[in-house]
Design an enzyme around this catalytic site. Sequence first.
Site, mmCIF file in Angstrom:
data_model
loop_
_atom_site.group_PDB
_atom_site.id
_atom_site.type_symbol
_atom_site.label_atom_id
_atom_site.label_comp_id
_atom_site.label_asym_id
_atom_site.label_seq_id
_atom_site.Cartn_x
_atom_site.Cartn_y
_atom_site.Cartn_z
ATOM 1 N N GLY A 167 0.849 -1.142 -0.076
ATOM 2 C CA GLY A 167 0.192 0.050 -0.210
ATOM 3 C C GLY A 167 0.875 1.261 -0.066
ATOM 4 O O GLY A 167 0.154 2.206 -0.290
ATOM 5 N N LEU A 206 2.731 1.741 -7.252
ATOM 6 C CA LEU A 206 1.474 1.533 -7.959
ATOM 7 C C LEU A 206 0.328 1.889 -7.118
ATOM 8 O O LEU A 206 -0.431 2.879 -7.843
ATOM 9 C CB LEU A 206 1.495 0.134 -8.279
ATOM 10 C CG LEU A 206 0.025 -0.323 -8.980
ATOM 11 C CD1 LEU A 206 -0.121 0.415 -10.253
ATOM 12 C CD2 LEU A 206 -0.223 -1.875 -9.108
ATOM 13 N N HIS A 215 -0.616 -8.107 -22.921
ATOM 14 C CA HIS A 215 -1.482 -6.869 -23.475
ATOM 15 C C HIS A 215 -1.695 -6.872 -24.829
ATOM 16 O O HIS A 215 -2.827 -7.160 -25.131
ATOM 17 C CB HIS A 215 -0.807 -5.380 -23.233
ATOM 18 C CG HIS A 215 -0.254 -5.214 -21.809
ATOM 19 N ND1 HIS A 215 -1.116 -5.319 -20.827
ATOM 20 C CD2 HIS A 215 0.661 -4.450 -21.470
ATOM 21 C CE1 HIS A 215 -0.569 -4.695 -19.546
ATOM 22 N NE2 HIS A 215 0.523 -4.105 -20.026
#
Length: 484
Positions: A18, A22, A240
Site C-alpha cells: 500500500g 503503483l 497486453h
Amino acid sequence: MVSRVIPVDPFDLVIFGGTGDLARRKILPGLFRRYLSGQMTPESRIIGAARSEMDDAGFREMVADAIEEFGGPEKSEKAAIAEFLDKLAYVAIDAKGEGGWKELAGQMRDGVVRAFYFSVAPSLFGDLAERLHAHEIANSESRIVVEKPFGRDLETAKALNATLAGYFDETQIYRIDHYLGKETVQNLMAVRFGNVLFEPLWNNHYVDHIQITVAETVGVGGRGAYYDKSGAMRDMVQNHLMQLLCLIAMEPPSKFEADEVRNEKLKVIRALQPVDSHHIVRGQYDADGDSPSYRDDAENPRSFTESFVAMRCHINNWRWAGVPFYLRTGKKMKARASEIAVVFKDLGHSIFEGDEARHRNILAIRLQPNEGIDLQVTIKEPGPGGMRLIDVPLDMTFSEALGEEADDVTDAYERLIMDVIRGNQTLFMRGDEVEAAWEWTDPIIEGWNKRNDVPKWYDQGSSGPDDALMLMHRDGRRWRDIKG
C-alpha cells in the site's frame, strides 16, 4: 448525457504494498475518484499493508500527497479528500512472518465484501495467501487481485496458479491487466457485438489484415534490471497484445458474462499458429546523442533482450483463415500510441481508375492517447475538377463526442477495482488463459535462445527496425503511421 454511477456494496479493501509506487500513482488516487463519484460508499474502508512502520495518520498523509501529485481536477476537492482519508487505516505487515497479521484480522468486518490487492512481487503471493487463511482473514467469499507478471514462462505460470489455487477458488482470483479496463477496449466489444453494421464483415471475406500497435516513447531507464530479464515479448506481447488480439478476433459469446467471454478468448489463443522465425523482428533502441542506448539503460553491454517486437500471426479457424495479424510493440518510438486497426479488403470491382481506385476502409480503435474510434471512408474531395477521391475519418473521439463527461472517463484501474468488488471477472484473465498464452509464447523465446538471435538496432524516435517495415512490405502492405 448524464453519467450513471451505481454504488457498489460496502467493502474492506486491503492493499498489500500500500505504500508502493503503483498504489500511490494509480490505486489510491483512483479509489478517491470512485469515492467522489459516489460509487464507493461511505461505509467502505481501505487498509494499507506494507513493511514500513507507519500509523494511520502517516498513511493518510501519504495518500493525501499521492492525490495531490497524481490526481487530476478532483484534487481540489479538499472537503471530500478529508472524508476519504477518514476511511483509511494502516497495518505494518510481515509477509513472510507473523508480524501484523493479528492486527489486520482485527480490522476486518463481517457483512461486507473482503478484497485483497496483491500489489507486491509474485514471489510473495503464496506467503500472503497462506497467512490470510491461517489467520482466518479471508473466507470463501473473499477476492484477491494479482498483478502481472503471471510467471515468466509456462512452468512458472502453472506453479503460480497452483499456489493460488491452494487457498482460493478460481472464481475468487482476479488477474488484472489494466489494458482491459480501458474505455476503448470495452467499446471494442460494444462496436463488434452491438452493431449489425460490423459483425457480418468481421471475417476473412472482408478483412484484409489487422494491425495491433502499442508504442511507447520512454525507454527502460529506472527498471532496466527487471526489463532485461523480461523483454518486450514477456512484458507486452504475452499479456497486453495477446488480450487485444483475443478481443478483436474472438467469436461472439452466447451472453456477456465472465466465463462466456473468457471461453471465447481462450479459443483464440489455442487457435494461434506457431510463428515462423522469419515472421518475427526483434529490436533494441540505439544511443542518440546524450540519450543512452537500451544496453546502457539495462546496464548490460552484452544484452540480447529485445525492447521491440514485430510479428505476423495467423489464427487457424474458419473466421480468420488467411488473414494475417500484425503485432508490434516497442520502447523509444516516435510517439506514444496504442491502436488496433482493422483494414478491410479492396472493392471487388472499382468503377474508378488509377489512384482513385486505391482506397480502403479502415476501422481504427485508439486506446491511448485520445481514446476513441474512427472509421476511414472514401468520399469525393470537395470542389470542382472532376471525381477526386479522398479518405476521411468518421471520428468518435471520446473527449469530443461525450463533451464534459469525457473528463470523467474512468481510469482503467478504477474500473477494474470496482469490478472486483462487484464480483465481475469479465475483464480479468483466467488461469487457463494465462497458461495457454505462455504455451504459445515459450517456443518463440526458446527459438531465439537456440539461434543466439541478436536484436536489430533501431533509432530512438523511429518506428522500429527497418526489418519490421520489410515484414509488411514483403506482403505488399504497410504499417500505419504511429501518431500520438
